[in-house]
Design a protein around this motif. Structure first.
Motif, PDB file in Angstrom:
ATOM      1  N   PRO A  66       0.833  -1.208   0.000  1.00 57.02           N
ATOM      2  CA  PRO A  66       0.000   0.000   0.000  1.00 57.02           C
ATOM      3  C   PRO A  66       0.868   1.258   0.000  1.00 57.02           C
ATOM      4  O   PRO A  66       1.898   1.325   0.674  1.00 57.02           O
ATOM      5  N   LYS A  67       0.436   2.242  -0.777  1.00 59.86           N
ATOM      6  CA  LYS A  67       1.165   3.505  -0.873  1.00 59.86           C
ATOM      7  C   LYS A  67       0.744   4.442   0.256  1.00 59.86           C
ATOM      8  O   LYS A  67      -0.419   4.450   0.658  1.00 59.86           O
ATOM      9  N   ASN A  68       1.691   5.244   0.742  1.00 59.53           N
ATOM     10  CA  ASN A  68       1.365   6.278   1.715  1.00 59.53           C
ATOM     11  C   ASN A  68       0.739   7.486   1.023  1.00 59.53           C
ATOM     12  O   ASN A  68      -0.128   8.147   1.568  1.00 59.53           O
ATOM     13  N   HIS A  69       1.215   7.796  -0.176  1.00 57.39           N
ATOM     14  CA  HIS A  69       0.721   8.915  -0.966  1.00 57.39           C
ATOM     15  C   HIS A  69       0.511   8.425  -2.398  1.00 57.39           C
ATOM     16  O   HIS A  69       1.274   7.597  -2.895  1.00 57.39           O
ATOM     17  N   SER A  70      -0.478   8.955  -3.076  1.00 59.48           N
ATOM     18  CA  SER A  70      -0.820   8.467  -4.413  1.00 59.48           C
ATOM     19  C   SER A  70       0.314   8.617  -5.426  1.00 59.48           C
ATOM     20  O   SER A  70       0.409   7.845  -6.368  1.00 59.48           O
ATOM     21  N   ASN A  71       1.200   9.598  -5.222  1.00 53.94           N
ATOM     22  CA  ASN A  71       2.297   9.794  -6.183  1.00 53.94           C
ATOM     23  C   ASN A  71       3.560   9.002  -5.827  1.00 53.94           C
ATOM     24  O   ASN A  71       4.561   9.108  -6.523  1.00 53.94           O
ATOM     25  N   ASP A  72       3.525   8.209  -4.772  1.00 57.30           N
ATOM     26  CA  ASP A  72       4.665   7.360  -4.422  1.00 57.30           C
ATOM     27  C   ASP A  72       4.838   6.274  -5.478  1.00 57.30           C
ATOM     28  O   ASP A  72       3.847   5.792  -6.047  1.00 57.30           O
ATOM     29  N   GLN A  74       5.265   2.538  -6.929  1.00 55.03           N
ATOM     30  CA  GLN A  74       4.718   1.271  -6.440  1.00 55.03           C
ATOM     31  C   GLN A  74       5.845   0.383  -5.930  1.00 55.03           C
ATOM     32  O   GLN A  74       6.869   0.230  -6.581  1.00 55.03           O
TER      33      GLN A  74
END
Length: 126
Positions: A66-72, A74
């Motif tokens: 799971p990502k912490n922020h959408s722009n992190d 993968q």
């Protein structure tokens, strides 16, 4: 109730396996304690990479982290399980894989598993 874990696509898993088998395309996360963990478990990095590559080649149990922020970017995760071998106890290793580039290089971070209850184990016979 949490959503089920999503598996990585087979193409990504195969790219990661290829990178793990190529010494110029794999490395331990320099900002983590991965090297210290491998040393404390008496695992050589080359052997660990081979076990991880073999395990991922034989199993599809590689999951999206799971990502912490959408722009992190993968990342992917799995649990590698070593059997008990005197004098060493059984070992469950949480592995985070961060592939990047073309062809992808893979950064590997390891620690004792904190997700062993939620992720299936990839069993290793070193």
């Amino acid at each position: 109730m949490s959503a089920p874990r999503r598996k990585a696509p087979a193409t990504i898993r195969n790219q990661i396996v290829e990178a793990l088998r190529d010494p110029s395309r794999r490395f331990l996360d320099p900002r983590s304690s991965s090297r210290n963990y491998l040393d404390s478990w008496d695992l050589k990095a080359a052997g660990f990479y081979a076990d991880l590559a073999d395990g991922l080649a034989a199993s599809d149990d590689l999951f999206l982290k799971p990502k912490n922020h959408s722009n992190d970017p993968q990342r992917y995760q799995c649990v590698l399980a070593y059997p008990e071998d005197d004098p060493y106890p059984a070992l469950d290793i949480h592995v985070t894989l961060a592939p990047k580039g073309r062809p992808p290089r893979v950064m590997v971070a390891v620690h004792e598993s904190d997700t062993v209850q939620t992720l299936p184990r990839i069993h290793v016979d070193p």
